[in-house]
Design a protein around this motif. Structure first.
Motif, PDB file in Angstrom:
ATOM      1  N   VAL A 259     -15.232 -10.756 -11.483  1.00  0.00           N
ATOM      2  CA  VAL A 259     -14.150 -10.016 -12.134  1.00  0.00           C
ATOM      3  C   VAL A 259     -13.955 -10.430 -13.583  1.00  0.00           C
TER       4      VAL A 259
ATOM      5  N   ASN B 131      -1.125  -3.620 -14.516  1.00  0.00           N
ATOM      6  CA  ASN B 131      -0.966  -5.042 -14.260  1.00  0.00           C
ATOM      7  C   ASN B 131       0.496  -5.452 -14.194  1.00  0.00           C
TER       8      ASN B 131
ATOM      9  N   CYS C  96      -2.978  -2.124  -3.391  1.00  0.00           N
ATOM     10  CA  CYS C  96      -4.046  -2.816  -2.644  1.00  0.00           C
ATOM     11  C   CYS C  96      -4.569  -4.004  -3.441  1.00  0.00           C
ATOM     12  N   GLY C  97      -4.683  -3.847  -4.767  1.00  0.00           N
ATOM     13  CA  GLY C  97      -5.119  -4.957  -5.605  1.00  0.00           C
ATOM     14  C   GLY C  97      -4.090  -6.061  -5.665  1.00  0.00           C
TER      15      GLY C  97
ATOM     16  N   MET D 113      -4.653 -11.939  -8.076  1.00  0.00           N
ATOM     17  CA  MET D 113      -5.244 -13.067  -7.348  1.00  0.00           C
ATOM     18  C   MET D 113      -4.906 -14.397  -8.008  1.00  0.00           C
TER      19      MET D 113
ATOM     20  N   ALA E  80      -4.247  -7.914  -2.514  1.00  0.00           N
ATOM     21  CA  ALA E  80      -5.595  -8.434  -2.215  1.00  0.00           C
ATOM     22  C   ALA E  80      -6.103  -7.908  -0.883  1.00  0.00           C
ATOM     23  N   ASN E  81      -5.997  -6.582  -0.693  1.00  0.00           N
ATOM     24  CA  ASN E  81      -6.285  -5.985   0.609  1.00  0.00           C
ATOM     25  C   ASN E  81      -7.378  -4.925   0.491  1.00  0.00           C
ATOM     26  N   PRO E  82      -8.648  -5.329   0.573  1.00  0.00           N
ATOM     27  CA  PRO E  82      -9.737  -4.347   0.455  1.00  0.00           C
ATOM     28  C   PRO E  82      -9.798  -3.391   1.634  1.00  0.00           C
TER      29      PRO E  82
ATOM     30  N   TYR F 198      -7.449  -0.655  -8.374  1.00  0.00           N
ATOM     31  CA  TYR F 198      -7.638  -1.907  -7.624  1.00  0.00           C
ATOM     32  C   TYR F 198      -8.383  -2.932  -8.473  1.00  0.00           C
TER      33      TYR F 198
ATOM     34  N   GLY G 175       1.574  -4.367 -10.795  1.00  0.00           N
ATOM     35  CA  GLY G 175       0.989  -5.257  -9.802  1.00  0.00           C
ATOM     36  C   GLY G 175       1.668  -6.615  -9.777  1.00  0.00           C
TER      37      GLY G 175
ATOM     38  N   TYR H 189      -6.558  -6.481  -9.550  1.00  0.00           N
ATOM     39  CA  TYR H 189      -6.932  -7.576  -8.652  1.00  0.00           C
ATOM     40  C   TYR H 189      -7.042  -8.948  -9.329  1.00  0.00           C
TER      41      TYR H 189
ATOM     42  N   ASN I 188      -4.157 -13.209   1.566  1.00  0.00           N
ATOM     43  CA  ASN I 188      -4.704 -13.925   0.417  1.00  0.00           C
ATOM     44  C   ASN I 188      -5.100 -15.337   0.824  1.00  0.00           C
TER      45      ASN I 188
END
Length: 553
Positions: A83, A99, A505-506, A538, A509-511, A530, A102, A534, A137
């Motif tokens: 990333v 961001n 989802c990002g 993270m 942290a849920n793919p 995402y 998020g 992410y 996570n």
């Protein structure tokens, strides 16, 4: 049959390898099973480890700690490398809004967890595990466990609470998206347009009808506008050529331009007329457009080219060719002179066949050289990450300094090396399959060890009463922030529903939930959002998990 007991029961290096390998193999096999498009993937390794621990399997504690730590470090470092190239660029334009939303999701979930901890009386040592499970996570859980061990507390409670809340953490995000879609989403909120990243290239042809650019060189015309562009071909009086920066534009010239979609109106004003032909369908045979020029893709494989700016190679003036696009990690970038090249970049080159072959020798164009992973750079990066993770960070008012630990240090170094390594001529390239394999090995080892250590007490936790309380709290921490921020993102953040789902989802942290969004929504907006959110989510969760332990215990 004593040899079977030696292999499966008696603690030894061989027994540890056998037990962990079986857990990982069974878990990955179950992870391929999907129900209605939803699969837990590698998460099954965690649950199989819990089952093995519950059935009485164990390995030597020292080997368990080593395998768990090594797996976590390898996973988060490779994740940082992946990333890193897009981490800082994600803050530009629309990425800032994504961001911020998020990060607000992260803070809302954290605040809810802290409030529930005080309201229900769940110790923060357990609540931090609930939070990690609710947000699926595992790197944050690793950071929390490290912080608990630093202050002399057991990390088993965090692992157990994460284990029992993790399944609903996966499902809760999907349920929240379904609920929001039924109650709050209007038809206009579901965008069918493809999201175009700012670096994605767009190909168009223009006719030079603007008298203001007649007689100007390509360099002089480019200085008149802010958008960057590359002229691939120039047709004049029935002949085609590859223009250089010193080529003068003339009235009625027809030019093939590579730019970005958002800059198309500016270039239309600059040149005069935009032709309607669509050059972006993906099925165009560029070698049949004209007989005198060839379009080929060549690969940067020489280590000496890594970190060099494209313009510094002077390929256009030396060989009479034009580099129009650069493919990197599946993204087409505009081939501007300031673009820093990396190993593995695929260059689209237009020119005479003989000259393109010479350019291929300059940049390498030997794919086989890229198949060998740069293992030394990986282990050096892991060492640097562990050193950074061990640095004490003193925060006023806290008796114990904060450390990024096994999870935070390597992911920070991975992000920095992934972004700035090529500029420093550090060879960090690994093939996509190699990166995925290293991440998969690391995560599988970590989840197998984590499940094995938590499984021994899992039934006691559930039957003792605390487990069901943890599950309920975790489900609230998953469901409420996602539902609230989905509405906020659409109503006040002006996001379409697909982008909002990808952002959430990002942030969580849920793919697995991302796969559901991709399957049920049109366009690529969920995936783009995402990827944008992410990295910051993270990193912030890894740090916040430690702060909760240090500040509230």
């Amino acid at each position: 049959m004593d040899w079977l007991q030696t292999i499966f029961v008696d603690h030894s290096p061989v027994q540890a390898v056998v037990v962990l390998s079986i857990i990982i193999a069974v878990g990955l096999g179950l992870g391929k099973i999907g129900m209605k498009g939803i699969t837990l993937g590698v998460t099954w390794v965690f649950f199989v480890g819990i089952l093995a621990g519950h059935l009485g399997f164990s390995i030597d504690p020292a080997m368990l700690a080593y395998a768990e730590s090594f797996g976590l470090v390898l996973f988060v470092y490779e994740l940082g490398l992946k990333v890193g190239p897009g981490f800082f660029s994600s803050f530009r334009t629309g990425g800032v809004r994504l961001n911020l939303l998020g990060f607000a999701t992260v803070l809302l979930g954290t605040a809810l967890a802290v409030g529930l901890s005080f309201a229900v009386g769940v110790p923060m040592s357990d609540m931090v595990g609930i939070l990690c499970g609710a947000t699926t996570n595992t790197p944050a859980l690793g950071a929390a466990q490290q912080a608990l061990q630093q202050i002399g507390l057991s990390a088993n409670g965090a692992a157990l609470s994460c284990a029992v809340t993790y399944p609903l953490g996966v499902v809760g995000v999907i349920l929240a998206m379904i609920t929001v879609r039924k109650l709050f989403v209007r038809a206009k909120d579901i965008s069918t347009e493809e999201h175009e990243g700012e670096n994605q290239t767009f190909i168009a042809t223009f006719l030079v009808h603007n008298p203001a650019v007649f007689g100007l060189t390509v360099r002089e015309a480019a200085a008149l506008v802010h958008p960057k562009f590359v002229i691939s071909r120039l047709w004049r009086n029935g002949e085609v050529s590859v223009p250089t920066s010193d080529t003068k534009l003339q009235e009625n010239d027809r030019i093939l331009v590579i730019t970005t979609g958002k800059d198309l109106p500016h270039l239309t004003v600059l040149f005069g007329e935009h032709e309607s032909r669509d050059w972006n369908t993906g099925n165009i045979d560029w070698n049949k457009i004209d007989s005198s020029l060839t379009s080929r893709e060549i690969v940067v494989s020489r280590p000496e080219i890594n970190g060099r700016k494209l313009g510094s190679l002077k390929l256009r003036n030396t060989y009479g060719i034009n580099i129009t696009r650069v493919m990197r990690s599946g993204v087409r970038l505009l081939a501007t002179p300031g673009l820093v090249l990396q190993l593995g970049d695929v260059l689209t080159v237009v020119g005479k066949k003989q000259q393109i072959e010479k350019v291929g020798k300059v940049v390498g164009n030997t794919v086989s050289k890229l198949n060998d992973p740069n293992l030394a750079a990986i282990f050096i990066g892991m060492v640097l990450g562990l050193l950074l993770g061990s640095v004490p960070i003193v925060i006023p008012g806290m008796s114990t300094p904060v450390r990024l630990g096994l999870a935070g240090g390597p992911i920070v170094v991975g992000i920095l090396i992934g972004r700035f390594g090529p500029s420093c001529h550090l060879v960090t390239y690994t093939t996509r399959s190699a990166n995925l394999m290293l991440r998969g090995i690391g995560l599988s080892l970590y989840l197998a060890c984590l499940g094995l250590s938590a499984g021994a007490n899992i039934m006691e936790t559930l039957t003792g009463g605390d487990g069901w309380v943890w599950i309920g709290l975790g489900f609230l921490i998953t469901l409420l922030p996602v539902a609230v921020m989905a509405v906020v993102a659409m109503r006040w953040g002006r996001l379409d529903f697909g982008s909002a789902c990808g952002m959430l989802c990002g942030a969580m942290a849920n793919p697995m939930a991302l796969n559901y969004a991709n399957d049920t929504l049109p366009g690529d907006n969920p995936a783009v959002s995402y990827a944008t959110v992410y990295p910051l989510a993270m990193f912030s969760r890894v740090v916040i998990a430690q702060l909760l332990v240090m500040l509230l215990l």
